[in-house]
Scaffold this active site. Structure first.
Site, PDB file in Angstrom:
ATOM      1  N   SER A 260       0.829  -1.202   0.000  1.00  0.00           N
ATOM      2  CA  SER A 260       0.000   0.000   0.000  1.00  0.00           C
ATOM      3  C   SER A 260       0.863   1.252   0.000  1.00  0.00           C
ATOM      4  O   SER A 260       1.975   1.264   0.544  1.00  0.00           O
ATOM      5  CB  SER A 260      -0.898  -0.004   1.245  1.00  0.00           C
ATOM      6  OG  SER A 260      -1.498   1.250   1.451  1.00  0.00           O
TER       7      SER A 260
ATOM      8  N   TYR B  83      -2.353   0.116  10.202  1.00  0.00           N
ATOM      9  CA  TYR B  83      -2.493  -0.582   8.919  1.00  0.00           C
ATOM     10  C   TYR B  83      -1.245  -0.373   8.072  1.00  0.00           C
ATOM     11  O   TYR B  83      -0.623  -1.330   7.587  1.00  0.00           O
ATOM     12  CB  TYR B  83      -3.729  -0.091   8.171  1.00  0.00           C
ATOM     13  CG  TYR B  83      -3.720  -0.478   6.710  1.00  0.00           C
ATOM     14  CD1 TYR B  83      -3.856  -1.813   6.335  1.00  0.00           C
ATOM     15  CD2 TYR B  83      -3.550   0.484   5.717  1.00  0.00           C
ATOM     16  CE1 TYR B  83      -3.819  -2.176   4.989  1.00  0.00           C
ATOM     17  CE2 TYR B  83      -3.518   0.127   4.377  1.00  0.00           C
ATOM     18  CZ  TYR B  83      -3.656  -1.195   4.023  1.00  0.00           C
ATOM     19  OH  TYR B  83      -3.608  -1.553   2.699  1.00  0.00           O
TER      20      TYR B  83
ATOM     21  N   LYS C  41       1.807  -3.083   6.948  1.00  0.00           N
ATOM     22  CA  LYS C  41       2.234  -3.328   5.570  1.00  0.00           C
ATOM     23  C   LYS C  41       3.743  -3.105   5.422  1.00  0.00           C
ATOM     24  O   LYS C  41       4.432  -3.869   4.742  1.00  0.00           O
ATOM     25  CB  LYS C  41       1.461  -2.412   4.611  1.00  0.00           C
ATOM     26  CG  LYS C  41       0.025  -2.829   4.369  1.00  0.00           C
ATOM     27  CD  LYS C  41      -0.058  -4.163   3.656  1.00  0.00           C
ATOM     28  CE  LYS C  41      -1.470  -4.521   3.249  1.00  0.00           C
ATOM     29  NZ  LYS C  41      -1.555  -5.835   2.564  1.00  0.00           N
TER      30      LYS C  41
END
Length: 351
Positions: free
Chosen positions: A123, A148, A152
């Site tokens: 991402s 989040y 990643k």
């Protein structure tokens, strides 16, 4: 055969469709926590080809080993993970366990099976608050602003360390920006659980009456109209980028990083106005406080993907919004069956 973890989800199902149409055989591993088996059934209908499906969790090592033992897997596309920024702020341990621990478990099973080719769903959040726009792959990853993004980035670092330790590995890290849209057939699309965390699914549910109005998180960002700016990419373009990366890994070892985006940023208010043109009416909305973990702006420099993969995004914003609207109007309740009103029962009073 290609193993697609999380293949029943939004991006995964569109990628499975592209893989099948390109002639690949596919096995999907998914726990269906935020996805639907119906998506894969529709992929089969659209392509006329079969998808092997295994119900299970990426953290289940025994299951992973059985999957690699039972199927002739040559490469893996890894989508299985949690992806809501706001939820990650509330439940960071859950995100680290799934996104980092799940990636480790998968790579351990791959190594045991002698499978070393992996395309990883990363991402643009790994760049954090980038000081320059557009964002290139050589920009510092910095400190992502939410768990989040941190999960990643941690997973990326695990994969880089793995590739550095063993030259057998060929790993593609695809840092993509904001996937939206749906397959042009209207048969598969994004169907989040509960109130959507992302902008377009929220707008779609307001437009079909499932939600009362759109909440715009923040109108005081340092942008032209005060709302956040993002690089939106059609999910079909994104899926095709995964196939291009897979082809590249056939002739390239180590870790490679590619941004998948359009290179064009749109603000939230620009998105609302463009969507109103598609649906032909105003969209009810209101401004609320900023959301923890969000950044002001983020868009890609996709030049490296063009040079090395021969890939570029082909669909414009109107196509993204129109395809998404077609999906939502044909499937107002997503993959769920609409609630049925109870039938009236006639009661006989005869003795």
């Amino acid at each position: 055969m290609i193993l697609v973890t999380g293949g029943a989800g939004y991006i995964g199902s569109h990628t499975v469709l592209e893989l099948l149409e390109a002639g690949h055989r596919v096995v999907v591993l998914d726990n269906l926590c935020n996805s639907s088996r119906l998506a894969l059934e529709r992929v089969e209908q659209l392509t006329g080809k079969r998808v092997e499906f295994v119900l299970g969790d990426i953290l289940d090592r025994d299951l992973l080993e059985r999957v690699f033992r039972d199927y002739p897997i040559e490469a893996v596309m890894h989508f299985a993970g949690l992806k809501a920024v706001g939820e990650s702020v509330r439940e960071p341990l859950h995100y680290y366990e799934t996104n980092v621990g799940g990636s480790i478990a998968l790579c351990q099973a791959m190594r045991s099976a002698g499978v070393y080719k992996l395309v990883f769903s990363s991402s643009a959040t790994v760049y954090g608050e980038s000081v320059s726009m557009p964002i290139r792959e050589d920009c510092p990853t910095g400190i992502p602003t939410n768990p989040y993004g941190q999960s990643k980035l941690m997973a990326e670092n695990v994969l880089k360390g793995l590739a550095n330790s063993d030259p057998c590995w060929s790993i593609g890290l695809l840092r993509y920006f904001n996937p939206i849209g749906a397959h042009p057939s209207g048969r598969i699309g994004e169907d989040p659980n509960g109130i959507p965390n992302n902008l377009l699914p929220y707008m779609l549910q307001v437009a079909v009456g499932r939600l009362k109005r759109l909440s715009i998180y923040g109108n005081d960002y340092p942008t032209a109209d005060g709302t956040g700016v993002r690089d939106y990419i059609h999910v079909v373009d994104l899926a095709k980028g995964h196939l291009k990366a897979l082809e590249r890994l056939d002739r390239q070892q180590g870790v490679s990083v590619w941004n998948l985006g359009t290179g064009q940023g749109y603000s939230v208010l620009q998105m609302v106005r463009a969507f109103e043109e598609v649906i032909g009416r105003p969209l009810p909305h209101r401004f609320v406080a900023r959301r923890p973990g969000d950044i002001a702006q983020c868009w890609a420099d996709p030049g490296k993907a063009l040079r090395e993969l021969g890939w570029r995004a082909e669909r414009d914003l109107h196509a993204m919004l129109s395809d998404a609207w077609r999906w939502q109007t044909q499937n107002p309740d997503g993959y769920r069956e609409p609630a049925r009103k109870p039938e009236k029962v006639k009661v006989s009073l005869a003795s």
